[in-house]
Scaffold this motif. Structure first.
Motif, PDB file in Angstrom:
ATOM      1  N   LYS A 253       0.850  -1.345  -0.040  1.00 36.15           N
ATOM      2  CA  LYS A 253       0.132  -0.043  -0.150  1.00 36.15           C
ATOM      3  C   LYS A 253       0.950   1.210  -0.063  1.00 36.15           C
ATOM      4  N   ILE A 254       1.976   1.098   0.678  1.00 34.54           N
ATOM      5  CA  ILE A 254       2.716   2.264   0.929  1.00 34.54           C
ATOM      6  C   ILE A 254       3.649   2.709  -0.508  1.00 34.54           C
ATOM      7  N   LEU A 255       4.129   1.655  -0.983  1.00 30.26           N
ATOM      8  CA  LEU A 255       4.639   1.776  -2.294  1.00 30.26           C
ATOM      9  C   LEU A 255       3.788   2.305  -3.566  1.00 30.26           C
ATOM     10  N   GLN A 256       2.584   1.737  -3.336  1.00 33.04           N
ATOM     11  CA  GLN A 256       1.543   1.995  -4.404  1.00 33.04           C
ATOM     12  C   GLN A 256       1.149   3.486  -4.464  1.00 33.04           C
ATOM     13  N   ASN A 257       1.316   4.046  -3.251  1.00 36.50           N
ATOM     14  CA  ASN A 257       0.982   5.539  -2.829  1.00 36.50           C
ATOM     15  C   ASN A 257       2.169   6.378  -3.233  1.00 36.50           C
ATOM     16  N   GLU A 261       9.892   8.027  -8.341  1.00 36.40           N
ATOM     17  CA  GLU A 261      11.112   8.574  -7.689  1.00 36.40           C
ATOM     18  C   GLU A 261      11.280   8.119  -6.255  1.00 36.40           C
ATOM     19  N   GLN A 262       9.989   8.244  -5.667  1.00 38.85           N
ATOM     20  CA  GLN A 262      10.044   7.938  -3.966  1.00 38.85           C
ATOM     21  C   GLN A 262      10.360   6.465  -3.712  1.00 38.85           C
ATOM     22  N   ASN A 263       9.858   5.432  -4.714  1.00 37.37           N
ATOM     23  CA  ASN A 263       9.988   4.093  -4.762  1.00 37.37           C
ATOM     24  C   ASN A 263      11.575   3.944  -5.060  1.00 37.37           C
ATOM     25  N   HIS A 470      19.966   2.723  -8.529  1.00 37.76           N
ATOM     26  CA  HIS A 470      18.954   3.589  -7.778  1.00 37.76           C
ATOM     27  C   HIS A 470      17.602   3.123  -8.250  1.00 37.76           C
ATOM     28  N   GLN A 471      17.265   2.299  -9.153  1.00 39.79           N
ATOM     29  CA  GLN A 471      16.158   2.070  -9.507  1.00 39.79           C
ATOM     30  C   GLN A 471      15.372   0.823  -8.766  1.00 39.79           C
ATOM     31  N   GLY A 472      14.339   1.033  -8.424  1.00 39.14           N
ATOM     32  CA  GLY A 472      13.303  -0.234  -7.705  1.00 39.14           C
ATOM     33  C   GLY A 472      13.515  -0.080  -6.173  1.00 39.14           C
ATOM     34  N   ALA A 473      12.459  -0.280  -5.721  1.00 41.60           N
ATOM     35  CA  ALA A 473      12.776  -0.587  -4.122  1.00 41.60           C
ATOM     36  C   ALA A 473      13.630  -1.339  -3.706  1.00 41.60           C
ATOM     37  N   GLY A 474      14.534  -1.354  -2.657  1.00 41.48           N
ATOM     38  CA  GLY A 474      15.675  -2.140  -2.201  1.00 41.48           C
ATOM     39  C   GLY A 474      15.019  -2.968  -0.903  1.00 41.48           C
TER      40      GLY A 474
END
Length: 504
Positions: A253-257, A261-263, A470-474
Motif C-alpha cells: 500500500k505504501i509503495l503504490q501510494n 522516484e520515491q520508490n 538507484h531504480q526499484g525498491a531495495g
C-alpha cells in the motif's frame, strides 16, 4: 600488534614457529568442508551435501568463535545452544587445530588468540608486553570479545591510561564473541577507578527517531539505562506508524501510494529473511520492480520449492514433467521433512518414484516397511498416506499445506535437523509466510501452481532486466547471527504517547 606479539613469543620460545603465509579464507573453508564430511553424523549427510555453504560457514564460524574466548570448545558449543546433532563441531575444532599446527600455519584469529592464551597460561609473560605505553584509546568497545579485552589488560599493565568508547546498545558482533559486559562491567572491575562520561547526543537523526529508539531499546536486557537525545542542530526526521495485520499488504500500500522516484529511494528492512517472503511475492504479483541485497529470492528458497513440488504431485502434474524434473520433485518431497534415510538409499527411493508419472502415494505405501529402520518406515508411511489424502483435497491451498504439515510432523522434522532453535524457527516461519501469502489469494492447489508459474516468469524477467543501482525498491534483511540482544515483537505505542510527539 597481534602478529608482533606472536613473533616475539616465537623468539622467546613460548610459541612454535609458523609459516609467513597466513591461512586464507579459502584454505580454512576447504579444511572445514573436509572435516565436516568426515566428522558429521550420517543422518546429516544429505543436508550437508545440499547445503555445503551453510555447513562450511557454520564450521568456520565455530572455529573463529572458540578463538574469541578462553573457554574450551565444548563449553563454547554449549553456550551457543547448538543441537546435539552438531556436537561434531567440537571434534572438528580440535581436528582443524591439529592440522593447522602440523602445517605450521596461523590464521588472522590466531594472531591474537595464541599470544593471549600463552600469556594466560604463563603469567610471567605479562612483563614482556605490559607497561610499554602511556596512553591507549579503543573505539567501538561494545564489540570487544574476551581475547581482545584480555589483550588490552595485559598491554596496559599498571602504566597506561586507558580510554574506551562504546555503546552497549550497538553490540552487533556477538557472533564473533562480543559481549556488552566487557564495557558495562569487566572494564570497571578490572581497570582502576575509571571515570565514566556519557555522550547523550546524536547527530544522525531527528528528535522523533531518538524517542522511538529509546522506547524500543529500553526492552534490551543487560544494558545501562541511558537516554539518547537528538542534538538541537540535527534536522527533524519523520516517523509514521502503520497498523496492519499483514506486513506485506501494508508495504504494498505504501509503495503504490508513492511516486516512482520515491520508490527508487525506498528500502524495505526486515528482521529475519522469512519476513520478506510474502512481501517479495506481492511485489512480483503487482509487477513492482525491486532489488534484493543477497540471495535469489523467495521463489527459489528450499521451503517454497518443496511446497511447490508438493502441489505438483497432488494435482497430478507429474505426467507433464521430464524425467529429471520428476526426480528433483521426488528428492524434495522425501526431504520435506526428511524421511530419515541415508543419502544413497534416499536417492534410490527418489529414482524409483521418478520412474512413475503418477500415483506416488501408492508406490510409497507398497514399500517393504519391515526392511526399513522404524523411523524411516513411519515417515514414509505417513508421507504416502497424506499424499493419497490430498489428491482429493478441494479446499483452499493454505488448508492443504496445513494438513500436510500436521500429518508429516513437518515442523518437528525441521527442528530436528536445524543447527539452532532460531534457525529452525526461521525455516518454519518461511513455510508459514508462504502459506499465508497463498491464503490471501483464496485459490486451490491448481490455481496456486498457475499463479506461482506466472511469478517465476516475472522473477526471471526481472533478473534479466539490469536496473540502475538507484531504480526499484531495495529489500535488505538483517543477518540473524549478527543481531545483538533479542527483542520480543513490540508494538510501538499509539501516537501521543511519545513525549513531545505531535502525533503527525
Amino acid at each position: 600488534m597481534g602478529l608482533r606479539l606472536y613473533k616475539r613469543f616465537v623468539r622467546e620460545g613460548y610459541l612454535p614457529g609458523f609459516s609467513e603465509k597466513i591461512l586464507t579464507e579459502q584454505e580454512i573453508s576447504y579444511q572445514a568442508w573436509l572435516l565436516t564430511r568426515r566428522l558429521a553424523p550420517e543422518d546429516l549427510a544429505d543436508e550437508i551435501r545440499r547445503n555445503k555453504k551453510e555447513f562450511v560457514e557454520t564450521a568456520t564460524g565455530f572455529i573463529d568463535r572458540v578463538k574469541t574466548t578462553l573457554s574450551p570448545a565444548d563449553v563454547v558449543f554449549e553456550e551457543l545452544g547448538y543441537s546435539d546433532k552438531h556436537k561434531y563441531l567440537v571434534d572438528l575444532f580440535h581436528s582443524f587445530e591439529q592440522w593447522r599446527k602440523r602445517q605450521g600455519r596461523i590464521s588472522y584469529a590466531d594472531m591474537l588468540y595464541e599470544p593471549v592464551m600463552a600469556i594466560h597460561q604463563n603469567p610471567p609473560l605479562q612483563r614482556l608486553v605490559g607497561n610499554k605505553m602511556d596512553l591507549i584509546l579503543v573505539d567501538e568497545y561494545q564489540d570487544t570479545n574476551e581475547i581482545q579485552h584480555l589483550l588490552l589488560r595485559y598491554v596496559a599493565g599498571d602504566r597506561a591510561r586507558v580510554t574506551v568508547v562504546g555503546d552497549p546498545d550497538q553490540t552487533i558482533y556477538e557472533f564473533r564473541g562480543a559481549k556488552p559486559e566487557f564495557i558495562l562491567r569487566r572494564f570497571i572491575d578490572e581497570f582502576e577507578s575509571p571515570l565514566e562520561q556519557t555522550l547523550s547526543y546524536t547527530f544522525r537523526y531527528g528528535h522523533r527517531v531518538a524517542l522511538l529508539a529509546n522506547h524500543l531499546i529500553h526492552h534490551n536486557t543487560g544494558r545501562k539505562d541511558v537516554l539518547c537525545h537528538s542534538h538541537p542542530t540535527t534536522p527533524g526526521t519523520e516517523v509514521s506508524l502503520h497498523r496492519s495485520d499483514s506486513d506485506a499488504d501494508q508495504v504494498l500500500k505504501i509503495l503504490q501510494n508513492q511516486t516512482d522516484e520515491q520508490n527508487n529511494q525506498s528500502a524495505i528492512l526486515f528482521r529475519v529473511w522469512s519476513q520478506s517472503v510474502p512481501i517479495e511475492l506481492k511485489l512480483l504479483a503487482r509487477q513492482i520492480p525491486y532489488r534484493i541485497d543477497a540471495g535469489k529470492g523467495a521463489l527459489f528458497s528450499r521451503e517454497v520449492q518443496a511446497i511447490t513440488a508438493l502441489l505438483m504431485i497432488v494435482t497430478g502434474r507429474l505426467k507433464q514433467l521430464p524425467d529429471l524434473d520428476r526426480l528433483e520433485l521426488a528428492r524434495q518431497i522425501l526431504r520435506f521433512p526428511h524421511v530419515g534415510l541415508k543419502e544413497p538409499e534416499l536417492e534410490n527411493r527418489a529414482q524409483f518414484l521418478a520412474s512413475f508419472d503418477g500415483d506416488w502415494h501408492e508406490r510409497l505405501l507398497a514399500m517393504d516397511f519391515d526392511a526399513l529402520a522404524p523411523m524411516a518406515a513411519r515417515k514414509l508411511r505417513k508421507l504416502g498416506e497424506v499424499l493419497g489424502q490430498l489428491r482429493s483435497y478441494k479446499g483452499p491451498v493454505a488448508g492443504l499445506i496445513s494438513v500436510y504439515a500436521e500429518h508429516t510432523d513437518l515442523y518437528e522434522g525441521i527442528r530436528s535437523l536445524a543447527l539452532t532453535h532460531d534457525a529452525a524457527e526461521e525455516r518454519i516461519d518461511t513455510v508459514q509466510g508462504f502459506r499465508d501469502y497463498l491464503k490471501s489469494l483464496d485459490v486451490d492447489a491448481a490455481g496456486a501452481i498457475e499463479h506461482l508459474h506466472t511469478l517465476k516468469q516475472q522473477a526471471g524477467e526481472q533478473r534479466d532486466v539490469h536496473y540502475p543501482p538507484h531504480q526499484g525498491a531495495g529489500m535488505a534483511g538483517g543477518d540473524h547471527s549478527r543481531t545483538t540482544r533479542e527483542i520480543p515483537a513490540l508494538q510501538p505505542p499509539p501516537h501521543g504517547e511519545y513525549p513531545g510527539d505531535s502525533g503527525e
